[in-house]
Design a protein around this motif. Sequence first.
Motif, mmCIF file in Angstrom:
data_model
loop_
_atom_site.group_PDB
_atom_site.id
_atom_site.type_symbol
_atom_site.label_atom_id
_atom_site.label_comp_id
_atom_site.label_asym_id
_atom_site.label_seq_id
_atom_site.Cartn_x
_atom_site.Cartn_y
_atom_site.Cartn_z
ATOM 1 N N ALA A 99 0.809 -1.103 -0.031
ATOM 2 C CA ALA A 99 -0.023 0.205 -0.160
ATOM 3 C C ALA A 99 1.000 1.217 -0.022
ATOM 4 N N ALA A 100 1.850 0.902 0.612
ATOM 5 C CA ALA A 100 3.033 2.378 0.904
ATOM 6 C C ALA A 100 3.555 2.828 -0.546
ATOM 7 N N LEU A 101 3.614 1.780 -1.531
ATOM 8 C CA LEU A 101 4.036 1.946 -2.913
ATOM 9 C C LEU A 101 2.905 2.079 -3.796
ATOM 10 N N GLY A 102 1.702 1.927 -3.253
ATOM 11 C CA GLY A 102 0.458 1.799 -4.138
ATOM 12 C C GLY A 102 0.309 0.574 -5.253
ATOM 13 N N LEU A 103 0.701 -0.546 -4.621
ATOM 14 C CA LEU A 103 0.760 -1.832 -5.427
ATOM 15 C C LEU A 103 -0.056 -2.953 -4.945
ATOM 16 N N LYS A 104 -0.157 -3.702 -5.954
ATOM 17 C CA LYS A 104 -1.067 -4.981 -5.590
ATOM 18 C C LYS A 104 0.178 -6.113 -5.135
ATOM 19 N N SER A 105 -0.061 -7.022 -4.459
ATOM 20 C CA SER A 105 0.866 -8.162 -4.016
ATOM 21 C C SER A 105 1.416 -8.900 -5.083
ATOM 22 N N ASP A 106 1.022 -8.795 -6.334
ATOM 23 C CA ASP A 106 1.625 -9.745 -7.230
ATOM 24 C C ASP A 106 2.331 -8.706 -8.179
ATOM 25 N N ALA A 107 2.962 -7.755 -7.716
ATOM 26 C CA ALA A 107 3.754 -6.662 -8.521
ATOM 27 C C ALA A 107 5.156 -7.294 -8.798
ATOM 28 N N THR A 108 5.668 -6.992 -10.141
ATOM 29 C CA THR A 108 6.942 -7.574 -10.247
ATOM 30 C C THR A 108 8.052 -6.453 -9.700
ATOM 31 N N LEU A 109 9.223 -6.871 -9.855
ATOM 32 C CA LEU A 109 10.341 -5.895 -9.568
ATOM 33 C C LEU A 109 10.406 -4.643 -10.023
ATOM 34 N N SER A 110 10.051 -4.668 -11.492
ATOM 35 C CA SER A 110 9.927 -3.570 -12.480
ATOM 36 C C SER A 110 8.899 -2.626 -11.597
ATOM 37 N N ASP A 111 7.962 -3.134 -11.403
ATOM 38 C CA ASP A 111 6.775 -2.235 -11.005
ATOM 39 C C ASP A 111 7.243 -1.557 -9.699
ATOM 40 N N ILE A 112 7.750 -2.424 -8.691
ATOM 41 C CA ILE A 112 8.195 -1.919 -7.517
ATOM 42 C C ILE A 112 9.028 -0.923 -7.648
ATOM 43 N N LYS A 113 10.087 -1.199 -8.347
ATOM 44 C CA LYS A 113 11.192 -0.003 -8.683
ATOM 45 C C LYS A 113 10.421 1.326 -9.187
ATOM 46 N N LYS A 114 9.533 1.341 -10.170
ATOM 47 C CA LYS A 114 9.008 2.384 -10.693
ATOM 48 C C LYS A 114 8.119 2.953 -9.850
ATOM 49 N N ALA A 115 7.219 2.548 -8.773
ATOM 50 C CA ALA A 115 6.627 2.892 -7.844
ATOM 51 C C ALA A 115 7.419 3.626 -6.842
ATOM 52 N N PHE A 116 8.409 3.011 -6.575
ATOM 53 C CA PHE A 116 9.303 3.588 -5.512
ATOM 54 C C PHE A 116 9.799 4.786 -5.967
ATOM 55 N N ARG A 117 10.365 4.915 -7.325
ATOM 56 C CA ARG A 117 10.837 6.345 -7.783
ATOM 57 C C ARG A 117 9.987 7.449 -7.675
ATOM 58 N N GLN A 118 8.567 7.004 -7.978
ATOM 59 C CA GLN A 118 7.574 8.003 -8.161
ATOM 60 C C GLN A 118 7.000 8.503 -6.746
ATOM 61 N N LYS A 119 7.057 7.405 -5.821
ATOM 62 C CA LYS A 119 6.684 7.758 -4.502
ATOM 63 C C LYS A 119 7.752 8.744 -3.935
ATOM 64 N N ALA A 120 8.941 8.023 -4.252
ATOM 65 C CA ALA A 120 10.054 8.572 -3.330
ATOM 66 C C ALA A 120 10.510 10.237 -3.888
ATOM 67 N N SER A 121 10.157 10.528 -5.104
ATOM 68 C CA SER A 121 10.306 11.872 -5.778
ATOM 69 C C SER A 121 9.021 12.630 -5.025
ATOM 70 N N GLN A 122 8.011 11.982 -5.147
ATOM 71 C CA GLN A 122 6.673 13.000 -4.455
ATOM 72 C C GLN A 122 6.793 13.159 -2.980
ATOM 73 N N PHE A 123 7.272 12.261 -2.236
ATOM 74 C CA PHE A 123 7.643 12.642 -0.730
ATOM 75 C C PHE A 123 8.869 13.173 -0.171
ATOM 76 N N HIS A 124 9.985 13.051 -1.023
ATOM 77 C CA HIS A 124 11.268 13.772 -0.700
ATOM 78 C C HIS A 124 11.185 14.864 0.047
ATOM 79 N N PRO A 125 11.762 15.144 1.307
ATOM 80 C CA PRO A 125 11.810 16.168 1.960
ATOM 81 C C PRO A 125 12.184 17.501 1.379
ATOM 82 N N ASP A 126 12.972 17.346 0.411
ATOM 83 C CA ASP A 126 13.740 18.209 -0.314
ATOM 84 C C ASP A 126 12.522 19.095 -1.293
ATOM 85 N N ARG A 127 11.719 18.400 -1.860
ATOM 86 C CA ARG A 127 10.943 18.673 -2.567
ATOM 87 C C ARG A 127 9.264 18.436 -2.215
ATOM 88 N N ASN A 128 9.075 18.349 -1.123
ATOM 89 C CA ASN A 128 7.864 18.435 -0.660
ATOM 90 C C ASN A 128 7.803 19.081 0.857
#
Length: 94
Positions: free
Chosen positions: A6-35
């Motif tokens: 849920a933290a990454l906005g994914l379902k439990s069957d997500a692939t590693l590629s999905d996980i990396k993509k979601a992480f990059r998006q969420k990390a960029s969104q919530f990075h303290p220097d940007r938010n």
Amino acid sequence: MSEHYAALGLKSDATLSDIKKAFRQKASQFHPDRNSDPDAPARFREVQEAYDVLSDDDKRKAYDDNRRRNLLDDPAQTAREIWQGYFQQVLNRT
């Protein structure tokens, strides 16, 4: 128990590629220097922890096994935690 998918906005069957993509998006969104939102550092740490667990095959397997066990041990408590987390996210977005 943290809900890493849920933290990454994914379902439990997500692939590693999905996980990396979601992480990059969420990390960029919530990075303290940007938010400047006061919750951003905590959300960023939550996203980082989720990625650390889900991107490592052994940690992800242990996490998934624990998730399944919790659902079987006390499904009512698990459902409450899921709904509380969901409503918390909905309330934070408004």
